[in-house]
Scaffold this motif. Sequence first.
Motif, PDB file in Angstrom:
ATOM      1  N   LEU A 165      11.105  41.365 -17.773  1.00 54.73           N
ATOM      2  CA  LEU A 165       9.843  42.110 -17.842  1.00 54.73           C
ATOM      3  C   LEU A 165       8.656  41.150 -17.904  1.00 54.73           C
ATOM      4  CD1 LEU A 165       8.568  45.016 -18.339  1.00 54.73           C
ATOM      5  CD2 LEU A 165       8.690  44.442 -20.761  1.00 54.73           C
ATOM      6  N   THR A 166       8.713  40.187 -18.827  1.00 54.17           N
ATOM      7  CA  THR A 166       7.548  39.317 -19.035  1.00 54.17           C
ATOM      8  C   THR A 166       7.291  38.381 -17.861  1.00 54.17           C
ATOM      9  OG1 THR A 166       8.841  37.636 -20.211  1.00 54.17           O
ATOM     10  CG2 THR A 166       7.817  39.366 -21.551  1.00 54.17           C
ATOM     11  N   CYS A 167       8.315  38.133 -17.057  1.00 51.10           N
ATOM     12  CA  CYS A 167       8.162  37.232 -15.910  1.00 51.10           C
ATOM     13  C   CYS A 167       7.988  37.972 -14.589  1.00 51.10           C
ATOM     14  CB  CYS A 167       9.367  36.295 -15.806  1.00 51.10           C
ATOM     15  SG  CYS A 167       9.539  35.182 -17.216  1.00 51.10           S
ATOM     16  N   SER A 168       7.912  39.297 -14.636  1.00 54.95           N
ATOM     17  CA  SER A 168       7.760  40.056 -13.390  1.00 54.95           C
ATOM     18  C   SER A 168       6.282  40.233 -13.043  1.00 54.95           C
ATOM     19  CB  SER A 168       8.438  41.420 -13.502  1.00 54.95           C
ATOM     20  OG  SER A 168       7.722  42.258 -14.377  1.00 54.95           O
ATOM     21  N   MET A 169       6.025  40.441 -11.764  1.00 56.84           N
ATOM     22  CA  MET A 169       4.637  40.583 -11.313  1.00 56.84           C
ATOM     23  C   MET A 169       3.965  41.814 -11.920  1.00 56.84           C
ATOM     24  SD  MET A 169       4.852  39.402  -7.332  1.00 56.84           S
ATOM     25  CE  MET A 169       3.109  39.661  -7.104  1.00 56.84           C
TER      26      MET A 169
END
Length: 197
Positions: free
Chosen positions: A122-126
């Motif tokens: 989640l935190t690394c998704s666009m």
Amino acid sequence: MSLENIAAISREFGSNEDYVLAGGGNTSWKDDEFLYIKASGFALATIQESGFVKMDRSRLAEIWSRKYPDDTAAREKAALADLMAARAAGETEKRPSVETSLHEAIDEQYVVHTHPSLVNGLTCSMDGEDAARRLLGEQALWIPMVNPGYVLAVTVRNALIRFQEEFGISPVYILLQNHGVFISGETCDVIKERYAR
């Protein structure tokens, strides 16, 4: 004793690869005078009470009002020196986490910071911020990517103040873009419930 509790929950999360890979993450417990945070070099999976650094909260509080240089390297060096100076007597052999001030900025007694693969998806998704709002609503505080150390701590502290002014409560989840999650609570059981969600 609460130091026993934070050591126990640290080992519980630290030994679970769903939450911690390669020993990453940190934990803390605070009372009115002191903050106890995982020392650098200690693995969460095996940490004992002796693996925490005792920090003077009054000295940590002074960091917020200090004026540091604009130059990144000089600023971080000065802030780190103040952080090291906040260690309680007899603690100078241990190095506190660079995220100590961030832990201090969080109101609740217990803080468990991890990098679960599921959360980092989640935190690394666009579209991570939008997805976090859909999934967690107003319980989550999203922190855009900033430099680690002092700048991150100040960014989180200011965002927490704004969140509390807007909603009248502290966030349940603090999500750091491209990094991980901070979950806090007044008891370890509360933290476990929040992580389980």
